[in-house]
Write an enzyme that holds these catalytic residues in place. Structure first.
Site, PDB file in Angstrom:
ATOM      1  N   SER A  87      66.153  -6.561  71.567  1.00 41.68           N
ATOM      2  CA  SER A  87      64.983  -6.228  70.941  1.00 41.68           C
ATOM      3  C   SER A  87      63.965  -5.941  72.630  1.00 41.68           C
ATOM      4  O   SER A  87      64.810  -5.580  73.473  1.00 41.68           O
ATOM      5  CB  SER A  87      63.959  -6.229  70.093  1.00 41.68           C
ATOM      6  OG  SER A  87      63.220  -6.086  69.679  1.00 41.68           O
ATOM      7  N   ASP A 111      79.125  10.404  92.111  1.00 39.72           N
ATOM      8  CA  ASP A 111      77.989  10.864  92.914  1.00 39.72           C
ATOM      9  C   ASP A 111      76.610  10.949  92.906  1.00 39.72           C
ATOM     10  O   ASP A 111      76.151  11.371  93.211  1.00 39.72           O
ATOM     11  CB  ASP A 111      78.542  12.349  92.735  1.00 39.72           C
ATOM     12  CG  ASP A 111      78.291  13.281  91.503  1.00 39.72           C
ATOM     13  OD1 ASP A 111      77.690  12.003  90.731  1.00 39.72           O
ATOM     14  OD2 ASP A 111      78.479  14.183  91.768  1.00 39.72           O
TER      15      ASP A 111
END
Length: 274
Positions: free
Chosen positions: A119, A252
């Site tokens: 939460s 990448d």
């Protein structure tokens, strides 16, 4: 028995006793009733056992036998004994209390390496586990926490929330919350945070698909997942924040959806979390 085996230097017996006896609640030593009257100098038998077990573990077992057997003993015993973890669960003002608890533990060198959040408290856990010990004091003093998106208030706050609730089914704007999380966490993944701080962050989320159990995300189960998206998903709940996607960072640097493109993630069901 431990003391006798140590005096006799019976290593196989020592290993057997330690493997079977290194339990967190051996003989009920963690029972609250034991500590309900006096807190000092009343549990000497327990203290003697702990001192004996610690001395034997390091002085006897660790310096005897082939290295492979010693490593296996340490690995098996650690798995059996487990590790201390800090579990933070709850929304709204609970997160503020959790900051205070974590700060008190840190100031007394008691903050565990393993921290689990769900939460709104997933953000608290994430803030702790993405910052080194040198950076944590400023985080706990809130001087380094960025809350600018929350401070950009427009007119008609209650009306705006009511209109959003009627139009979307949610009271708060998830985009603002997501921006706050991104400003504070950046694009760190679970694996990157672990390598940086050596702390293990766990965040629980739940799929919107039926018949699925909640997921525990960490550097082992979801190493490439962006922590900020996991914290957003864990904070999503019915009527408050809308469910969201989990994002992962490729080698990448490109960011893609984690898992299926059609799955939204939200707060883990409380009955399944722990």
């Amino acid at each position: 028995m431990l003391q006798k085996a140590r005096i006799m230097r019976d290593i196989p017996q020592l290993v057997y006793l330690l493997r079977s006896g290194l339990l967190r609640n051996l003989g009920g030593v963690n029972e609250p009733q034991l500590y309900a009257h006096l807190y000092l100098k009343t549990k000497r038998l327990i203290e003697d056992y702990h001192n004996e077990a610690s001395a034997i573990t390091y002085a006897e077992v660790m310096n005897t036998g082939p290295s492979q057997q010693r490593e296996m003993f340490v690995s098996d015993t650690r798995q059996s004994f487990g590790s201390t973890a800090l579990v933070l669960h709850g929304g709204a003002t609970f997160a503020l209390y959790h900051f205070g608890v974590a700060k008190a533990l840190f100031n007394n060198d008691l903050l565990p390496r393993i921290i689990t959040g769900s939460s709104i408290s997933a953000l608290v856990a994430a803030l702790i586990c993405t910052h080194t010990d040198n950076d944590l004091p400023s985080i706990f003093d809130a001087s380094a926490v960025k809350l600018e998106p929350f401070e950009k208030k427009g007119g008609g706050g209650y009306r705006r929330k009511l209109r959003r609730l009627l139009e979307t089914g949610y009271i708060l704007d998830a985009k603002v919350f997501a921006q706050v999380i991104e400003d504070n966490l950046g694009d760190s993944t679970f694996e990157e945070a672990f390598k940086k701080t050596k702390r293990i962050l766990n965040i629980t989320v739940n799929s919107k698909r039926k018949n699925e159990v909640p997921r525990l995300l960490n550097y082992l189960t979801a190493p490439t997942v962006l922590i900020r998206t996991a914290a957003c998903a864990s904070a999503s709940s019915l009527g408050i924040f809308e469910s969201t996607d989990l994002k992962a960072k490729m080698k990448d640097g490109t960011v893609v959806n984690w898992g299926s493109h059609n799955v939204k993630w939200t707060e883990a069901n409380e009955s399944h979390e722990w």
